[in-house]
Motif scaffolding. Sequence first.
Motif, PDB file in Angstrom:
ATOM      1  N   GLU A   7      10.833  34.955  40.277  1.00  0.00           N
ATOM      2  CA  GLU A   7      11.441  35.419  39.036  1.00  0.00           C
ATOM      3  C   GLU A   7      12.827  36.017  39.241  1.00  0.00           C
ATOM      4  N   SER A   8      13.157  36.367  40.478  1.00  0.00           N
ATOM      5  CA  SER A   8      14.444  37.026  40.730  1.00  0.00           C
ATOM      6  C   SER A   8      15.316  36.337  41.769  1.00  0.00           C
ATOM      7  N   VAL A   9      14.712  35.633  42.708  1.00  0.00           N
ATOM      8  CA  VAL A   9      15.464  35.042  43.822  1.00  0.00           C
ATOM      9  C   VAL A   9      15.578  33.535  43.628  1.00  0.00           C
ATOM     10  N   ASP A  10      16.812  33.010  43.799  1.00  0.00           N
ATOM     11  CA  ASP A  10      17.066  31.586  43.574  1.00  0.00           C
ATOM     12  C   ASP A  10      17.017  30.762  44.844  1.00  0.00           C
ATOM     13  N   MET A  11      17.290  31.378  45.984  1.00  0.00           N
ATOM     14  CA  MET A  11      17.267  30.652  47.251  1.00  0.00           C
ATOM     15  C   MET A  11      17.028  31.618  48.399  1.00  0.00           C
ATOM     16  N   ILE A  12      16.278  31.149  49.400  1.00  0.00           N
ATOM     17  CA  ILE A  12      16.079  31.890  50.641  1.00  0.00           C
ATOM     18  C   ILE A  12      16.777  31.121  51.765  1.00  0.00           C
ATOM     19  N   ILE A  13      17.524  31.852  52.604  1.00  0.00           N
ATOM     20  CA  ILE A  13      18.162  31.243  53.772  1.00  0.00           C
ATOM     21  C   ILE A  13      17.674  31.977  55.018  1.00  0.00           C
ATOM     22  N   PRO A  14      16.837  31.340  55.840  1.00  0.00           N
ATOM     23  CA  PRO A  14      16.434  31.964  57.105  1.00  0.00           C
ATOM     24  C   PRO A  14      17.419  31.604  58.210  1.00  0.00           C
ATOM     25  N   ARG A  15      17.798  32.578  58.997  1.00  0.00           N
ATOM     26  CA  ARG A  15      18.672  32.342  60.148  1.00  0.00           C
ATOM     27  C   ARG A  15      18.020  32.964  61.368  1.00  0.00           C
ATOM     28  N   GLY A  16      17.645  32.110  62.306  1.00  0.00           N
ATOM     29  CA  GLY A  16      16.989  32.603  63.514  1.00  0.00           C
ATOM     30  C   GLY A  16      16.313  31.474  64.238  1.00  0.00           C
ATOM     31  N   GLY A  17      15.312  31.801  65.015  1.00  0.00           N
ATOM     32  CA  GLY A  17      14.605  30.809  65.813  1.00  0.00           C
ATOM     33  C   GLY A  17      13.687  29.944  64.977  1.00  0.00           C
ATOM     34  N   LYS A  18      13.210  28.888  65.608  1.00  0.00           N
ATOM     35  CA  LYS A  18      12.348  27.933  64.916  1.00  0.00           C
ATOM     36  C   LYS A  18      11.097  28.592  64.359  1.00  0.00           C
ATOM     37  N   GLY A  19      10.538  29.546  65.106  1.00  0.00           N
ATOM     38  CA  GLY A  19       9.328  30.208  64.649  1.00  0.00           C
ATOM     39  C   GLY A  19       9.540  30.940  63.340  1.00  0.00           C
TER      40      GLY A  19
END
Length: 418
Positions: free
Chosen positions: A197-209
């Motif tokens: 309801e509030s977030v349009d996109m998530i961007i993870p930055r880090g290792g594959k896990g």
Amino acid sequence: MSIKNKVMEWGREARSASRVVAASEVASRNRALLAVRDAIAAEQQALLAANAEDVSRGQSSGLSEALLDRLVLDTARIDAMLASLEQVAALPDPVGAISDVKTMNSGIRVGRMRVPLGVIGIVYESRPNVTIEAASLCLKSGNAAILRGGSEAISSNLALGRCLAAGLSAAGLPAASVQVVDTTDRAVVDALVTLNESVDMIIPRGGKGLIERIAGAATVPVLKHLDGICHVFVHGAACPEKALSIVMNAKTQRYGTCNTLETLLVDQDAIEQLPAIARELAQAGVELRGCARACAASPDVSVAATEADWQTEYLAPILAIRVVDGLEGAMAHIAQYSSGHTESIVTEHHPTAMRFLREVDSSSVMINASTRFADGFEYGLGAEIGISTDKLHARGPVGLEGLTSSKYVVFGDGHVRQ
């Protein structure tokens, strides 16, 4: 207040702030970025002290040398932050740009306008400089951001968060335009990636896990790449000097990046080039794991490759080498094992090169160039928030435009549909 309710509150505040940021003049956003730069410069000693706390905790908890290296802030890295804020402030504003305007038979004019995505949640590990990179790119592109850094960098990130708040205040933008999560509770991530309801996109930055965990749990769209299993194919018509230079640069310039070469494919018709390439790689300290034909062609290819080697992103001085039968063999291997990041062909035969460009399905495909060029700065984006190997919305290095979407705009003068 529970973690879930706290994250919901952050989301509501970010959503409200996002409307203000999206409607702001680019001069205000640039003013905020430069004010953040000034705040970081003024608070440098406090930042170094906060980072020393993180490093001390990391050493006590047994963080690896590689993670400690990413965690450390020194004067050179702070100077790089300052320079990056200036660079992002100098980039053209993507918001509101109108393109592809066409006049239709009805007389209306139809075009497309770039618009911010809204609220972007970013989950990342170790490197506190990501706090500034992510915040600056989101803010410049007219978005609000919720930043959840790694627990190992909490003191550094909170100190940088205070600098971000000072910059936003100086420019008259809402404090919730960039929120730095102030808790290390992992439940924050689970709540954030399902906050549709509030977030349009998530961007993870880090290792594959980390990326796999977020992609598996998220109900919000995720911009990601899991692996950087990048290939260089030395075609039968490759220039030996170019092939050697490209392979060496793609593999040895930096080992720990997602655009580093991990599998070298050599055309059977170019197998006479393999000994010289293998010799240079071995002298550089690279362990070479090859198929039977590669091992037979060069004594420096001394380890027999297994099926797992074709599927591995080493991020280390290790390279898999396979001899293939022509372009078809190379493309078949890439289709089976590539992570969709970056592939390059070395050849002087233009029709083969163009076929490779058309048929290889990765986010970056190159002719006679090192895979290390797969980078937002090298592509002229000014900066990047990450690499996407997905096919929807944004693909490849993601800069300011990748943090926007588009909407149709129509210009009429009393037009009605018949």
